[in-house]
Design an enzyme around this catalytic site. Sequence first.
Site, PDB file in Angstrom:
ATOM      1  N   SER A 146       5.063   0.438  -0.565  1.00 59.34           N
ATOM      2  CA  SER A 146       5.826   0.820   0.617  1.00 59.34           C
ATOM      3  C   SER A 146       7.086  -0.031   0.739  1.00 59.34           C
ATOM      4  O   SER A 146       7.948   0.012  -0.122  1.00 59.34           O
ATOM      5  CB  SER A 146       4.946   0.726   1.860  1.00 59.34           C
ATOM      6  OG  SER A 146       5.580   1.292   2.970  1.00 59.34           O
ATOM      7  N   ASP A 198      11.943   4.157   4.651  1.00 57.11           N
ATOM      8  CA  ASP A 198      11.563   3.025   3.815  1.00 57.11           C
ATOM      9  C   ASP A 198      11.368   3.546   2.393  1.00 57.11           C
ATOM     10  O   ASP A 198      11.473   4.751   2.141  1.00 57.11           O
ATOM     11  CB  ASP A 198      10.330   2.318   4.381  1.00 57.11           C
ATOM     12  CG  ASP A 198       9.081   3.173   4.359  1.00 57.11           C
ATOM     13  OD1 ASP A 198       9.200   4.415   4.278  1.00 57.11           O
ATOM     14  OD2 ASP A 198       7.970   2.615   4.423  1.00 57.11           O
ATOM     15  N   ASP A 203       9.012   4.349   0.307  1.00 58.64           N
ATOM     16  CA  ASP A 203       8.118   5.461  -0.024  1.00 58.64           C
ATOM     17  C   ASP A 203       8.201   6.578   1.005  1.00 58.64           C
ATOM     18  O   ASP A 203       7.429   7.533   0.957  1.00 58.64           O
ATOM     19  CB  ASP A 203       6.674   4.985  -0.204  1.00 58.64           C
ATOM     20  CG  ASP A 203       6.020   4.545   1.083  1.00 58.64           C
ATOM     21  OD1 ASP A 203       6.726   4.019   1.958  1.00 58.64           O
ATOM     22  OD2 ASP A 203       4.792   4.710   1.224  1.00 58.64           O
ATOM     23  N   ASP A 246       7.487   7.038   4.118  1.00 55.75           N
ATOM     24  CA  ASP A 246       6.506   7.402   5.143  1.00 55.75           C
ATOM     25  C   ASP A 246       6.927   6.882   6.518  1.00 55.75           C
ATOM     26  O   ASP A 246       6.296   7.220   7.523  1.00 55.75           O
ATOM     27  CB  ASP A 246       5.093   6.939   4.774  1.00 55.75           C
ATOM     28  CG  ASP A 246       4.937   5.432   4.672  1.00 55.75           C
ATOM     29  OD1 ASP A 246       5.950   4.712   4.716  1.00 55.75           O
ATOM     30  OD2 ASP A 246       3.788   4.968   4.529  1.00 55.75           O
TER      31      ASP A 246
END
Length: 556
Positions: free
Chosen positions: A162, A307, A309, A311
């Site tokens: 992440s 961000d 990734d 999500d």
Amino acid sequence: MRTTETGPDLLEQARAWLAEDPDPQTRTELSELIAAAEDTGEQSRSEAVAELADRFTGPLTFGTAGLRGALGAGPNRMNRAVVIRAAAGLAAYLRTEGAAGGAVVIGYDARRNSDVFAADTAAVLAGAGLRPLVLPEPLPTPVLAFAIRHLDCVAGVMVTASHNPPQDNGYKVYLGDGSQIVPPADTEIATAIAAVGPLAEVPRGQHWETLGPEIVEAYLDRAAGLLGPGPRDVRIAYTPLHGVGGTVVRAALTRAGFAEPEVVAAQADPDPAFPTVAFPNPEEPGAMDLAFELAGRTGADVVLANDPDADRCAVGVPTPDGVRRLTGDEVGALLAVHLLDSGARGTLATTIVSSSLLGVVAARRGEPYAETLTGFKWIGRVPGLAFGYEEALGYCVDPAAVADKDGITALLRIAELVAAQKQAGRTLLDLLDDIAREYGLHATAQHAVRVSDLSQIDATLHRLHAHPPQVLGGRSVERVDDLSEPAADSLPGTPGVRYVLAGGARVVIRPSGTEPKLKCYLEVVVAEPGADLAAARAEADAGIEALLADLATLVG
């Protein structure tokens, strides 16, 4: 082991790991460390032994967030050996749950070794008789979460860290309901991982299915289909922060009828080094500066960021004095009201550290409300969920398809809202004023205290519960909740203390789940701000400052 002596146990562990390590790169790295630990030079030997000790203090803990850690050789790092064991443990767990032969979808981002870890996972799951389905390229985590339900899988794995620093990677596990794992599944998988024998004995298959572009197309169709008819005139400044969201976000916006966003060129392409940011998290100061500059040059109506990734979603509103970055609580309130106004019905949910505003909105609108522990592993499982969010920029606007935070569909809904406000000659700040007038002004803030010794965290929390202050920030402490007790709000126990203060204010203090620090979440409420919102905001800000001053003394 913390000693600087070259203990035989430590070297034996390192050599045993080296003998099994399937990765030439980490084998070389570990061989050099072992050689340095055996060197006669005192300084180099001491440094090598300390490094080995850190890598072999124990395995990375497999919990409700799966695995996450720095890349490198050894059980306390992310590497191919650790991933192979994790995949073998997951496969064993799925077999005990009656999911033998089921499909498991595997996604990965663009961090270092993400594709390698995804391939190792597929090989192990294939060797265990499961049916691995690998996403076609580095893609956002929400696409993986969507694919689990869309493809009727028994589980999903996302290789990502992440918004962690560049040296990290991670391994996130979902079950067939599309939600991240929660207890007791996490401990049962961890037990299965610990029971994995020698790596050479872990069966590995050679064949699995790599999905085609149709899975991304299905996600995009679903995402764009969430929006109703309405204006689409909005100029967006956007950054994926060197992550994997850019291509999917641009496609989602155009499919939903918006113009292509202006994208920060220096951050547009995936880059595991994250060269333009000190920390690839849009919450961090400075992370969105290039997007703010782009907004100023292009006359953007809104600044949006994901961000790495994708999500999470961050929102900034350009003003004559610069871009004002909205808090996660403010975006959560905007989305909640917008979804309700668009016809959404069902439970609104957030966490114990988020603003209490969502509960007020739910009560006034006659919808159920749920408060969970921190993390979307809990929010995504709320029965009848219509919308969920957490203050750390995570939002779930389509729980029927993605039972997790989704920074792409949240971004689309914000773009829709900005376009509607723009047509009316307004901005998101005007809408936030409307919400404050109708539901009360809720001001929130955070305070973090880093510790050098993890034992300080438990000791501090015990002290804060056993000897609470009578007054905090000039407000009487009306109730003290020990969040470690499962009875508190009918939630499972979690380390932390909550102070409920006069006038609807509150302070929650809990350990960080990823760093050695205590996090304090503050809220001050002006229930009836009246027409003079500026005065109400000044009152709330003064209340926050008073709480912060007392917390600096109380916690550190």
